[in-house]
Design a protein around this motif. Structure first.
Motif, short mmCIF file in Angstrom:
data_model
loop_
_atom_site.label_atom_id
_atom_site.label_comp_id
_atom_site.label_asym_id
_atom_site.label_seq_id
_atom_site.Cartn_x
_atom_site.Cartn_y
_atom_site.Cartn_z
N GLU A 42 -1.83 -4.18 35.18
CA GLU A 42 -1.47 -2.85 35.63
C GLU A 42 -1.51 -1.88 34.46
O GLU A 42 -1.44 -2.30 33.30
N THR A 43 -1.66 -0.62 34.79
CA THR A 43 -1.65 0.44 33.79
C THR A 43 -0.49 1.37 34.09
O THR A 43 -0.29 1.77 35.24
N ILE A 44 0.25 1.71 33.06
CA ILE A 44 1.34 2.66 33.18
C ILE A 44 1.00 3.86 32.30
O ILE A 44 0.61 3.70 31.14
N GLU A 45 1.16 5.04 32.86
CA GLU A 45 0.97 6.29 32.12
C GLU A 45 2.36 6.79 31.72
O GLU A 45 3.04 7.43 32.50
N PHE A 46 2.78 6.45 30.50
CA PHE A 46 4.10 6.88 30.03
C PHE A 46 4.09 8.35 29.63
O PHE A 46 5.14 8.98 29.57
N GLY A 47 2.91 8.89 29.34
CA GLY A 47 2.80 10.27 28.91
C GLY A 47 2.98 10.40 27.41
O GLY A 47 3.27 9.43 26.71
N ALA A 48 2.80 11.61 26.93
CA ALA A 48 2.87 11.89 25.49
C ALA A 48 4.33 12.03 25.06
O ALA A 48 4.79 13.12 24.70
N LEU A 49 5.04 10.93 25.08
CA LEU A 49 6.46 10.91 24.72
C LEU A 49 6.67 10.88 23.21
O LEU A 49 7.80 11.05 22.75
N GLY A 50 5.62 10.58 22.48
CA GLY A 50 5.73 10.31 21.05
C GLY A 50 5.60 8.81 20.83
O GLY A 50 5.95 8.00 21.70
N ARG A 51 5.07 8.46 19.69
CA ARG A 51 4.73 7.07 19.38
C ARG A 51 5.90 6.11 19.60
O ARG A 51 5.76 5.09 20.27
N ASP A 52 7.05 6.42 19.02
CA ASP A 52 8.19 5.51 19.12
C ASP A 52 8.62 5.29 20.56
O ASP A 52 8.88 4.16 20.98
N LYS A 53 8.69 6.37 21.33
CA LYS A 53 9.16 6.25 22.71
C LYS A 53 8.15 5.52 23.60
O LYS A 53 8.55 4.76 24.49
N VAL A 54 6.87 5.73 23.36
CA VAL A 54 5.86 4.99 24.13
C VAL A 54 5.97 3.50 23.83
O VAL A 54 5.95 2.67 24.74
N ARG A 55 6.12 3.16 22.57
CA ARG A 55 6.21 1.74 22.19
C ARG A 55 7.46 1.09 22.77
O ARG A 55 7.41 -0.04 23.26
N ILE A 56 8.58 1.79 22.75
CA ILE A 56 9.82 1.25 23.32
C ILE A 56 9.67 1.09 24.83
O ILE A 56 10.07 0.06 25.40
N ALA A 57 9.10 2.09 25.48
CA ALA A 57 8.90 2.00 26.93
C ALA A 57 7.97 0.84 27.28
O ALA A 57 8.21 0.12 28.26
N ALA A 58 6.93 0.64 26.47
CA ALA A 58 6.00 -0.47 26.71
C ALA A 58 6.69 -1.82 26.51
O ALA A 58 6.51 -2.74 27.30
N ARG A 59 7.49 -1.92 25.46
CA ARG A 59 8.26 -3.15 25.23
C ARG A 59 9.16 -3.45 26.42
O ARG A 59 9.18 -4.57 26.94
N ASN A 60 9.89 -2.44 26.88
CA ASN A 60 10.81 -2.64 27.98
C ASN A 60 10.09 -3.03 29.27
O ASN A 60 10.56 -3.90 30.00
N HIS A 61 8.95 -2.41 29.51
CA HIS A 61 8.19 -2.75 30.71
C HIS A 61 7.68 -4.19 30.63
O HIS A 61 7.72 -4.92 31.63
N ALA A 62 7.22 -4.59 29.47
CA ALA A 62 6.73 -5.97 29.31
C ALA A 62 7.85 -6.97 29.56
O ALA A 62 7.64 -8.01 30.21
N LEU A 63 9.04 -6.69 29.08
CA LEU A 63 10.17 -7.59 29.32
C LEU A 63 10.49 -7.66 30.81
O LEU A 63 10.78 -8.74 31.34
N THR A 64 10.39 -6.53 31.51
CA THR A 64 10.60 -6.50 32.96
C THR A 64 9.56 -7.36 33.67
O THR A 64 9.88 -8.09 34.61
N LEU A 65 8.30 -7.27 33.21
CA LEU A 65 7.23 -8.08 33.80
C LEU A 65 7.52 -9.57 33.62
O LEU A 65 7.32 -10.36 34.56
N ILE A 66 7.93 -9.96 32.42
CA ILE A 66 8.23 -11.37 32.18
C ILE A 66 9.33 -11.84 33.11
O ILE A 66 9.22 -12.90 33.73
N LEU A 67 10.39 -11.06 33.22
CA LEU A 67 11.51 -11.45 34.08
C LEU A 67 11.04 -11.60 35.53
O LEU A 67 11.36 -12.60 36.18
N ALA A 68 10.26 -10.65 36.00
CA ALA A 68 9.74 -10.74 37.37
C ALA A 68 8.83 -11.97 37.52
O ALA A 68 8.82 -12.63 38.56
N GLY A 69 8.08 -12.28 36.49
CA GLY A 69 7.16 -13.41 36.53
C GLY A 69 7.83 -14.77 36.53
O GLY A 69 7.22 -15.77 36.93
N THR A 70 9.09 -14.83 36.12
CA THR A 70 9.77 -16.13 36.09
C THR A 70 9.95 -16.69 37.50
O THR A 70 10.05 -17.91 37.67
#
Length: 157
Positions: free
Chosen positions: A126-154
């Motif tokens: 899947e692709t998520i468009e987080f928008g131009a939040l700034g580098r740090d916020k995009v990376r944090i949002a991506a990390r959090n989404h990935a953790l959500t995906l792993i949890l759902a995948g269990t």
């Protein structure tokens, strides 16, 4: 953010091992998982493949795929996730490739992040468009989404 302790407990309960394949997050998902004592029961390994060459060498991403669609694509996220499974003893793998910023283009804007989640049964992207939040916020949002995906995948691994 996902309760990482609960995520790891769910993996332990399902006897699942996790691998990560990260580009724009540079290991942030692996760090979040390994911040928890006892995570070695569920976290198998992480790949930080920031360059295309690393994606090819470490995960088996096809150069033809990179040439055709670029690194920030669901196709590459798919190959990264499958590569992480193939090059580990994990049961579930998450991949992340995106444009944290600053920058981007008309076709691949800042904040676009592609994810893959692979098990031995299936791989989805899947692709998520987080928008131009700034580098740090995009990376944090991506990390959090990935953790959500792993949890759902269990529950489907």
């Amino acid at each position: 953010m996902v309760d990482v302790t609960a995520l790891l407990a769910a993996c332990r309960a399902a006897d699942l091992r996790i691998a990560t394949a990260e580009s724009c997050t540079g290991g942030m998902v692996a760090a979040a998982l390994t911040d928890i004592p006892g995570s070695s029961a569920s976290f198998e390994r992480g790949f930080v493949t920031y360059t295309n060459q690393a994606k090819v060498e470490m995960l088996g991403v096809q150069q033809a795929t990179l040439d055709a669609v670029g690194a920030v694509s669901e196709e590459v996220a798919h190959e990264m996730a499958l590569g992480a499974l193939a090059h580990s003893e994990a049961d579930i793998a998450v991949s992340i490739t995106g444009i944290a910023g600053p920058g981007g283009s008309e076709f691949k804007p800042e904040g676009r992040v592609c994810f893959g989640l692979a098990t031995h049964a299936a791989c989805r992207t899947e692709t998520i468009e987080f928008g131009a939040l700034g580098r740090d916020k995009v990376r944090i949002a991506a990390r959090n989404h990935a953790l959500t995906l792993i949890l759902a995948g269990t529950s489907t691994a």
